[in-house]
Design a protein around this motif. Structure first.
Motif, PDB file in Angstrom:
ATOM      1  N   TRP A  71      42.194  32.586  61.476  1.00  0.00           N
ATOM      2  CA  TRP A  71      42.010  32.535  62.944  1.00  0.00           C
ATOM      3  C   TRP A  71      40.864  31.599  63.313  1.00  0.00           C
ATOM      4  N   VAL A  72      39.777  31.653  62.560  1.00  0.00           N
ATOM      5  CA  VAL A  72      38.634  30.766  62.823  1.00  0.00           C
ATOM      6  C   VAL A  72      39.035  29.309  62.621  1.00  0.00           C
ATOM      7  N   LEU A  73      39.778  29.034  61.521  1.00  0.00           N
ATOM      8  CA  LEU A  73      40.197  27.665  61.234  1.00  0.00           C
ATOM      9  C   LEU A  73      41.132  27.112  62.308  1.00  0.00           C
ATOM     10  N   SER A  74      41.834  27.992  62.997  1.00  0.00           N
ATOM     11  CA  SER A  74      42.732  27.547  64.066  1.00  0.00           C
ATOM     12  C   SER A  74      41.984  27.239  65.361  1.00  0.00           C
ATOM     13  N   GLY A  75      40.662  27.372  65.316  1.00  0.00           N
ATOM     14  CA  GLY A  75      39.888  27.157  66.533  1.00  0.00           C
ATOM     15  C   GLY A  75      39.938  28.344  67.468  1.00  0.00           C
ATOM     16  N   TYR A  76      40.170  29.537  66.907  1.00  0.00           N
ATOM     17  CA  TYR A  76      40.221  30.795  67.663  1.00  0.00           C
ATOM     18  C   TYR A  76      41.408  30.823  68.644  1.00  0.00           C
ATOM     19  N   GLU A  77      42.498  30.091  68.307  1.00  0.00           N
ATOM     20  CA  GLU A  77      43.621  29.981  69.241  1.00  0.00           C
ATOM     21  C   GLU A  77      44.929  30.557  68.701  1.00  0.00           C
ATOM     22  N   ASP A  78      45.076  30.666  67.382  1.00  0.00           N
ATOM     23  CA  ASP A  78      46.338  31.109  66.788  1.00  0.00           C
ATOM     24  C   ASP A  78      46.440  32.628  66.877  1.00  0.00           C
ATOM     25  N   GLU A  79      47.188  33.111  67.856  1.00  0.00           N
ATOM     26  CA  GLU A  79      47.301  34.553  68.065  1.00  0.00           C
ATOM     27  C   GLU A  79      48.111  35.238  66.966  1.00  0.00           C
ATOM     28  N   SER A  80      48.872  34.460  66.206  1.00  0.00           N
ATOM     29  CA  SER A  80      49.618  35.068  65.104  1.00  0.00           C
ATOM     30  C   SER A  80      48.679  35.544  64.006  1.00  0.00           C
ATOM     31  N   ARG A  81      47.424  35.073  64.033  1.00  0.00           N
ATOM     32  CA  ARG A  81      46.436  35.473  63.026  1.00  0.00           C
ATOM     33  C   ARG A  81      45.648  36.712  63.448  1.00  0.00           C
ATOM     34  N   LEU A  82      45.916  37.239  64.619  1.00  0.00           N
ATOM     35  CA  LEU A  82      45.195  38.413  65.092  1.00  0.00           C
ATOM     36  C   LEU A  82      45.808  39.687  64.517  1.00  0.00           C
ATOM     37  N   LEU A  83      45.009  40.744  64.538  1.00  0.00           N
ATOM     38  CA  LEU A  83      45.451  42.022  63.986  1.00  0.00           C
ATOM     39  C   LEU A  83      46.316  42.774  64.998  1.00  0.00           C
ATOM     40  N   ARG A  84      47.204  43.603  64.451  1.00  0.00           N
ATOM     41  CA  ARG A  84      48.071  44.413  65.301  1.00  0.00           C
ATOM     42  C   ARG A  84      48.338  45.746  64.615  1.00  0.00           C
ATOM     43  N   GLY A  85      48.765  46.706  65.415  1.00  0.00           N
ATOM     44  CA  GLY A  85      49.228  47.968  64.873  1.00  0.00           C
ATOM     45  C   GLY A  85      48.208  48.683  64.002  1.00  0.00           C
ATOM     46  N   GLN A  86      48.671  49.148  62.846  1.00  0.00           N
ATOM     47  CA  GLN A  86      47.824  49.931  61.953  1.00  0.00           C
ATOM     48  C   GLN A  86      46.684  49.097  61.395  1.00  0.00           C
ATOM     49  N   ALA A  87      46.928  47.802  61.159  1.00  0.00           N
ATOM     50  CA  ALA A  87      45.865  46.927  60.647  1.00  0.00           C
ATOM     51  C   ALA A  87      44.708  46.851  61.636  1.00  0.00           C
ATOM     52  N   LEU A  88      45.016  46.785  62.924  1.00  0.00           N
ATOM     53  CA  LEU A  88      43.976  46.752  63.947  1.00  0.00           C
ATOM     54  C   LEU A  88      43.229  48.085  63.998  1.00  0.00           C
ATOM     55  N   LYS A  89      43.958  49.181  63.892  1.00  0.00           N
ATOM     56  CA  LYS A  89      43.315  50.502  63.905  1.00  0.00           C
ATOM     57  C   LYS A  89      42.379  50.663  62.709  1.00  0.00           C
ATOM     58  N   ASP A  90      42.825  50.195  61.544  1.00  0.00           N
ATOM     59  CA  ASP A  90      41.983  50.277  60.343  1.00  0.00           C
ATOM     60  C   ASP A  90      40.716  49.453  60.497  1.00  0.00           C
ATOM     61  N   ALA A  91      40.858  48.256  61.070  1.00  0.00           N
ATOM     62  CA  ALA A  91      39.695  47.388  61.262  1.00  0.00           C
ATOM     63  C   ALA A  91      38.717  47.997  62.255  1.00  0.00           C
ATOM     64  N   GLN A  92      39.230  48.595  63.317  1.00  0.00           N
ATOM     65  CA  GLN A  92      38.362  49.228  64.309  1.00  0.00           C
ATOM     66  C   GLN A  92      37.640  50.429  63.711  1.00  0.00           C
ATOM     67  N   SER A  93      38.342  51.171  62.861  1.00  0.00           N
ATOM     68  CA  SER A  93      37.699  52.308  62.189  1.00  0.00           C
ATOM     69  C   SER A  93      36.594  51.827  61.258  1.00  0.00           C
TER      70      SER A  93
END
Length: 296
Positions: free
Chosen positions: A179-201
């Motif tokens: 995501w950083v290499l994309s210049g913070y623009e590639d939304e496909s590199r963002l977390l979703r679902g359970q992966a996002l919940k795990d990261a927030q935890s």
């Protein structure tokens, strides 16, 4: 001026001792331990020569000191750090895992501002993170900004080193780096679902870098939009299904009306036919009544 006494130890050991000391100071920025260590290394190398003296061609002093710094301090620094100095700085940064990501993220901003010269310098704000980074000895205050203390620190604790340490801390490091290499623009590199919940935890109770928080917020916002789009699509699908059902019902009603209309026409026709037959029968019966009796 404070380093001048060190010239006494370099005199007779190396040619142009004053220039050599000046080049050493350019690498250490006057950091006492590193300055004295490099001077001691020069003395050790000089003692190993045949005549006990290092003769440097004029103009090569800077290159010679640079090679000395890289070979004796920077390359494989963890094994050569005796007495311990660089490892103390490393441990100071990484000791508290709850704060390590925040300190590394802050240092990374300082490093990028100096190396790439694309970001604004990190201004002093006396925050806890800046204070701890200053206490580590890795950075210094200069003209209202945070600056790396000397080129040796910048080479040892470089961008690759910071990325490795952050990767070992982040459970989402691979997708974060993409995501950083994309210049913070590639939304496909963002977390979703359970992966996002795990990261927030994982992030709860930790002091992360600003970029980490930006990544998590962007992931959360992206997921919210996608959920909203999915709900809207489901709503549209329901409306379309309802409209299709209504059309189907209306068509059935139309067919029913046609059938009823045909049935009504048939019934009416039969009724009229029956009425005509009845009328004909009634007329014939009336005619029979008015006929004269037949004589025997």
């Amino acid at each position: 001026d404070e380093a001048t006494p060190l010239l006494c130890g370099l005199n007779g050991v190396v040619s142009q001792p004053k220039i050599v000391l000046q080049k050493i100071l350019e690498w250490t920025s006057g950091q006492p331990f590193l300055t004295q260590k490099l001077c001691q290394l020069v003395v050790q190398i000089g003692s190993q020569t045949a005549n006990g003296r290092i003769d440097l061609p004029q103009g090569t002093e800077g290159y010679w000191v640079e090679q000395l710094v890289h070979k004796q301090i920077i390359q494989h620094w963890e094994s050569k750090d005796e007495p311990e100095h660089l490892r103390t700085i490393r441990d100071r940064l990484l000791f508290d895992q709850q704060k390590a990501a925040r300190l590394l993220g802050l240092y990374q901003q300082v490093l990028q501002a100096e190396e790439q010269q694309v970001n604004s310098p990190v201004a002093l704000n006396d925050s806890r993170e800046q204070t701890e980074l200053l206490l580590s000895g890795l950075v210094k205050r200069q003209d209202g900004y945070l600056k790396i203390k000397n080129p040796i620190y910048r080479c040892v604790f470089n961008q690759q080193w910071v990325v490795r340490q952050l990767d070992s801390l982040r459970p989402y490091s691979q997708i974060f780096n993409a995501w950083v290499l994309s210049g913070y623009e590639d939304e496909s590199r963002l977390l979703r679902g359970q992966a996002l919940k795990d990261a927030q935890s994982w992030a709860q109770g930790k002091s992360l870098s600003d970029l980490d928080y930006q990544f998590l917020v962007a992931s959360q916002e992206c997921e919210r939009r996608e959920v909203q789009i999915a709900l809207e699509a489901a709503r549209v699908q329901q409306v379309e299904a309802r409209l299709a059902q209504q059309k189907k019902t209306a068509l059935l009603q139309k067919y029913l009306l046609v059938v009823l209309g045909i049935g009504f026409l048939i019934s009416t026709s039969l009724g009229i036919g029956n009425f005509i037959v009845y009328q004909e029968c009634f007329r014939n019966q009336s005619e029979l009544k008015i006929l004269p009796p037949v004589e025997p």
